[in-house]
Design a protein around this motif. Structure first.
Motif, PDB file in Angstrom:
ATOM      1  N   SER A  66      -5.915   3.972   2.032  1.00  6.38           N
ATOM      2  CA  SER A  66      -4.721   3.124   2.113  1.00  6.38           C
ATOM      3  C   SER A  66      -4.536   2.576   3.522  1.00  6.38           C
ATOM      4  N   ALA A 121      -0.580   6.003   6.826  1.00  9.41           N
ATOM      5  CA  ALA A 121      -0.603   6.017   5.364  1.00  9.41           C
ATOM      6  C   ALA A 121      -0.952   7.413   4.877  1.00  9.41           C
ATOM      7  N   ALA A 160       0.806  -1.223   0.000  1.00  7.83           N
ATOM      8  CA  ALA A 160       0.000   0.000   0.000  1.00  7.83           C
ATOM      9  C   ALA A 160       0.839   1.272   0.000  1.00  7.83           C
TER      10      ALA A 160
END
Length: 405
Positions: free
Chosen positions: A288, A283, A252
């Motif tokens: 994400s 993130a 990710a």
């Protein structure tokens, strides 16, 4: 007093001779020494000093009751065996920037405040930014009173032992109403500036981030006599989950870390009955982050089932994405770019800060000082002396642009 002399004076406080790192935990002796240092710096400059109901320290030039004040500062506490710069650089630079403005003969048209927020790192009670969270009401009095350290001491007990009144804790809207802008200077916790070759940066946003507790419950047994096939070993599920966290984060473009663990009964010759691990994940955007944490939990449950282990997952804290005030951010860029060839990059960060907590209530912005290694929360954390001085000058320019004629 110069930046260098202030820095040298503060440097030994709370430093472990064994690790070289800092152990400045909330409401301990080292914390008290830091607080004394802050008060002495304020009084040496003729600033009005006060400690608010949540234990945050303030130093004021001008009348804060007039409102629309420009405030800067950071925190003085540390993570376990943390570095010297995370937090203290912003506080020392604040006093040094004020000194520089006075040397310039600056005329202030707005009150200026310097703040030391209490218990920013959360090293003792497990929750970051306690002082600023209480101030804005993001942490209730009831929640604060339930916070407990590893020795079973509650936050109210720790505050009372340090000479503060825990019954005074709570939201402080009157104080927030004084602040027209808050600018926090901080060492960069990463290498973006080092890679770009810039000394100073401006923050765009703080990534969404949180902490999750994974409780793997198995069956205690004898390490020497229990067949591998008969074990319900939570350590195996935990270990596989740690590896899964790394994979999910890489997929990710995020980060995920199991950095704290508790084991019961914690014996060398015993199969554990409980392994408790704390996940920190961050993130660039919420989608994400959700993908990473969901993926880790799914993998953990599969591993637990395979080993006959029960699993509970509890989200202990969460902070959504923080977009710093665009108008203030743009004004900082204008001030720092005026009359110079200085290029000031704008960059995001995965680290939480008091500025992020305040951002929902007052306009906030952040300045970053280059970190040549990118290492933080470690004794190896570094910033070059000339970069620190550049940070002081940049902060002084910003304060002059915002608070002076």
């Amino acid at each position: 007093m110069s930046f260098h002399s202030m820095w040298a004076e503060l440097l030994p406080v709370g430093r472990s001779p064994a690790s070289g790192g800092y152990r400045r935990y909330a409401w301990t002796g080292a914390d008290a020494d830091c607080r004394t240092w802050f008060q002495e710096q304020a009084e040496a400059r003729g600033l009005a000093f006060e400690t608010d109901r949540n234990g945050n320290q303030w130093a004021w030039l001008g009348d804060p009751a007039a409102g629309n004040a420009v405030v800067t500062g950071s925190h003085l506490d540390s993570v376990p065996d943390g570095g010297a710069f995370d937090g203290p650089l912003g506080v020392v630079s604040a006093f040094a920037a004020l000194d520089e403005l006075r040397d310039r003969g600056a005329r202030f048209t707005r009150p200026v405040g310097i703040v030391n927020f209490g218990d920013e790192e959360g090293a003792r009670f497990g929750l970051a930014c306690v002082g600023s969270r209480l101030t804005v009401g993001a942490l209730t009095v009831e929640q604060a009173h339930r916070l407990t350290d590893g020795d079973g001491i509650t936050l109210p007990q720790a505050m009372e032992s340090a000479g503060y009144d825990p019954d005074a804790l709570g939201p402080d809207p009157e104080r927030l109403a004084r602040i027209g802008a808050f600018v926090e200077l901080h060492v960069e916790q990463g290498r973006a500036l080092d890679l770009s070759g810039d000394r100073i940066g401006i923050a765009s946003a703080i990534w969404p981030h949180g902490r999750w507790r994974f409780d793997f419950r198995g069956e205690a047994n004898h390490a020497g006599t229990t067949r591998l096939a008969d074990r319900h070993d939570p350590m195996l599920s935990y270990a596989e989950t740690v590896l899964a966290a790394r994979r999910e984060a890489e997929l990710a473009g995020a980060v995920a870390t199991f950095g704290k663990i508790g084991v019961e009964p914690n014996g060398v010759n015993a199969v554990p009955s409980l392994v408790r691990g704390w996940l920190d994940s961050r993130a660039a955007d919420q989608a994400s982050l959700d993908t990473v944490v969901t993926g880790i939990e799914k993998a953990a449950r599969a591993y637990a089932a395979a080993h006959g282990v029960d699993l509970d997952v509890v989200r202990e804290s969460f902070t959504p994405v923080v977009e710093f005030d665009h108008a203030l951010r743009d004004e900082l860029a204008r001030i720092l770019g005026t009359g110079t060839e200085l290029r000031v990059p704008v960059l995001g960060t995965g680290a939480g800060h008091d500025a992020g907590i305040l951002s929902g209530r007052v306009p906030t912005a952040m300045l970053f000082v280059r970190n040549p290694t990118g290492v933080s929360h470690s004794p190896a954390e570094r910033a070059a002396e000339d970069d620190c001085v550049a940070g002081v000058t940049a902060l002084a320019d910003v304060l002059e642009g915002l608070a002076c004629t």
